[in-house]
Design a protein around this motif. Structure first.
Motif, PDB file in Angstrom:
ATOM      1  N   GLN A  16       0.822  -1.195   0.000  1.00 26.36           N
ATOM      2  CA  GLN A  16       0.000   0.000   0.000  1.00 26.36           C
ATOM      3  C   GLN A  16       0.864   1.256   0.000  1.00 26.36           C
ATOM      4  N   HIS A  17       0.319   2.284  -0.595  1.00 24.59           N
ATOM      5  CA  HIS A  17       1.040   3.551  -0.658  1.00 24.59           C
ATOM      6  C   HIS A  17       0.549   4.554   0.384  1.00 24.59           C
ATOM      7  N   PHE A  18      -0.575   4.246   1.050  1.00 19.02           N
ATOM      8  CA  PHE A  18      -1.073   5.124   2.089  1.00 19.02           C
ATOM      9  C   PHE A  18      -1.993   4.337   3.015  1.00 19.02           C
ATOM     10  N   SER A  19      -2.295   4.956   4.138  1.00 15.07           N
ATOM     11  CA  SER A  19      -3.186   4.357   5.126  1.00 15.07           C
ATOM     12  C   SER A  19      -4.380   5.280   5.327  1.00 15.07           C
ATOM     13  N   VAL A  20      -5.552   4.704   5.460  1.00 13.44           N
ATOM     14  CA  VAL A  20      -6.768   5.482   5.683  1.00 13.44           C
ATOM     15  C   VAL A  20      -7.189   5.283   7.134  1.00 13.44           C
ATOM     16  N   LEU A  21      -7.400   6.378   7.836  1.00 20.23           N
ATOM     17  CA  LEU A  21      -7.807   6.334   9.237  1.00 20.23           C
ATOM     18  C   LEU A  21      -8.943   7.321   9.435  1.00 20.23           C
ATOM     19  N   ALA A  22      -9.972   6.881  10.134  1.00 19.64           N
ATOM     20  CA  ALA A  22     -11.092   7.769  10.461  1.00 19.64           C
ATOM     21  C   ALA A  22     -11.424   7.575  11.931  1.00 19.64           C
ATOM     22  N   ALA A  23     -11.689   8.656  12.620  1.00 18.58           N
ATOM     23  CA  ALA A  23     -12.016   8.576  14.036  1.00 18.58           C
ATOM     24  C   ALA A  23     -13.145   9.544  14.344  1.00 18.58           C
ATOM     25  N   THR A  24     -13.955   9.183  15.327  1.00 25.51           N
ATOM     26  CA  THR A  24     -15.054  10.028  15.737  1.00 25.51           C
ATOM     27  C   THR A  24     -15.384   9.758  17.197  1.00 25.51           C
ATOM     28  N   ALA A  25     -16.123  10.646  17.791  1.00 26.10           N
ATOM     29  CA  ALA A  25     -16.610  10.432  19.151  1.00 26.10           C
ATOM     30  C   ALA A  25     -17.875   9.569  19.067  1.00 26.10           C
ATOM     31  N   PRO A  26     -18.122   8.761  20.080  1.00 21.48           N
ATOM     32  CA  PRO A  26     -19.336   7.934  20.074  1.00 21.48           C
ATOM     33  C   PRO A  26     -20.596   8.804  20.009  1.00 21.48           C
ATOM     34  N   THR A  27     -21.531   8.407  19.166  1.00 22.55           N
ATOM     35  CA  THR A  27     -22.815   9.107  19.054  1.00 22.55           C
ATOM     36  C   THR A  27     -23.920   8.074  18.930  1.00 22.55           C
ATOM     37  N   LYS A  28     -25.136   8.538  19.005  1.00 24.27           N
ATOM     38  CA  LYS A  28     -26.281   7.644  18.829  1.00 24.27           C
ATOM     39  C   LYS A  28     -26.513   7.331  17.360  1.00 24.27           C
ATOM     40  N   VAL A  29     -25.968   8.150  16.483  1.00 22.00           N
ATOM     41  CA  VAL A  29     -26.109   7.942  15.041  1.00 22.00           C
ATOM     42  C   VAL A  29     -24.749   7.490  14.497  1.00 22.00           C
ATOM     43  N   PRO A  30     -24.639   6.234  14.107  1.00 26.97           N
ATOM     44  CA  PRO A  30     -23.329   5.706  13.664  1.00 26.97           C
ATOM     45  C   PRO A  30     -22.985   6.114  12.234  1.00 26.97           C
ATOM     46  N   ARG A  31     -22.837   7.409  12.010  1.00 26.23           N
ATOM     47  CA  ARG A  31     -22.558   7.892  10.651  1.00 26.23           C
ATOM     48  C   ARG A  31     -21.242   7.354  10.102  1.00 26.23           C
ATOM     49  N   LEU A  32     -20.228   7.333  10.926  1.00 35.43           N
ATOM     50  CA  LEU A  32     -18.938   6.837  10.449  1.00 35.43           C
ATOM     51  C   LEU A  32     -19.053   5.383  10.019  1.00 35.43           C
ATOM     52  N   ASP A  33     -19.766   4.573  10.794  1.00 34.43           N
ATOM     53  CA  ASP A  33     -19.938   3.160  10.434  1.00 34.43           C
ATOM     54  C   ASP A  33     -20.615   3.015   9.076  1.00 34.43           C
ATOM     55  N   GLU A  34     -21.599   3.846   8.808  1.00 30.62           N
ATOM     56  CA  GLU A  34     -22.296   3.792   7.524  1.00 30.62           C
ATOM     57  C   GLU A  34     -21.340   4.110   6.377  1.00 30.62           C
ATOM     58  N   HIS A  35     -20.578   5.173   6.519  1.00 34.96           N
ATOM     59  CA  HIS A  35     -19.637   5.562   5.461  1.00 34.96           C
ATOM     60  C   HIS A  35     -18.503   4.545   5.321  1.00 34.96           C
ATOM     61  N   TRP A  36     -17.998   4.083   6.446  1.00 38.02           N
ATOM     62  CA  TRP A  36     -16.909   3.114   6.424  1.00 38.02           C
ATOM     63  C   TRP A  36     -17.361   1.809   5.758  1.00 38.02           C
ATOM     64  N   GLY A  37     -18.618   1.433   5.975  1.00 38.50           N
ATOM     65  CA  GLY A  37     -19.158   0.231   5.354  1.00 38.50           C
ATOM     66  C   GLY A  37     -19.129   0.304   3.835  1.00 38.50           C
ATOM     67  N   ARG A  38     -19.316   1.494   3.294  1.00 33.22           N
ATOM     68  CA  ARG A  38     -19.243   1.649   1.834  1.00 33.22           C
ATOM     69  C   ARG A  38     -17.791   1.624   1.348  1.00 33.22           C
ATOM     70  N   LEU A  39     -16.876   2.085   2.169  1.00 39.12           N
ATOM     71  CA  LEU A  39     -15.465   2.123   1.798  1.00 39.12           C
ATOM     72  C   LEU A  39     -14.781   0.767   1.972  1.00 39.12           C
ATOM     73  N   TYR A  40     -15.237  -0.024   2.935  1.00 38.47           N
ATOM     74  CA  TYR A  40     -14.590  -1.278   3.309  1.00 38.47           C
ATOM     75  C   TYR A  40     -14.264  -2.204   2.129  1.00 38.47           C
TER      76      TYR A  40
END
Length: 94
Positions: A16-40
């Motif tokens: 790999q030529h780069f690493s992807v990292l995303a972080a967020t604070a816990p919320t009731k709406v798992p927006r990061l999980d939704e977006h990450w699921g499309r990227l996975y």
């Protein structure tokens, strides 16, 4: 990281030529999980120190074969009682 063959160390993702990292604070709406699921499906590899989900099914994301088999043999030899079993536990080969 490209100067070591992928089967020489536990971290095999060395093309790999780069690493992807995303972080967020816990919320009731798992927006990061939704977006990450499309990227996975587009990702290849995982660096365990940045991962919070420790589902054993994801071991192959971090340790592709033959690396996982080698780590299981080493675990059976050096840690047969699984003293080191936190984060992503690698079950030893019987």
């Amino acid at each position: 990281m490209h100067d070591v063959p992928r089967d020489r160390m536990a971290w095999a993702h060395r093309t790999q030529h780069f690493s992807v990292l995303a972080a967020t604070a816990p919320t009731k709406v798992p927006r990061l999980d939704e977006h990450w699921g499309r990227l996975y499906p587009l990702l290849n590899g995982m660096y365990l120190s940045f991962e919070t989900g420790t589902d054993p099914a994801r071991l192959l994301d971090a340790f592709p074969e033959p690396v996982l088999t080698r780590l299981r043999r080493l675990k059976a030899e050096w840690d047969p009682h699984e003293v080191f079993n936190q984060n992503f536990n690698i079950p030893p080969t019987p």
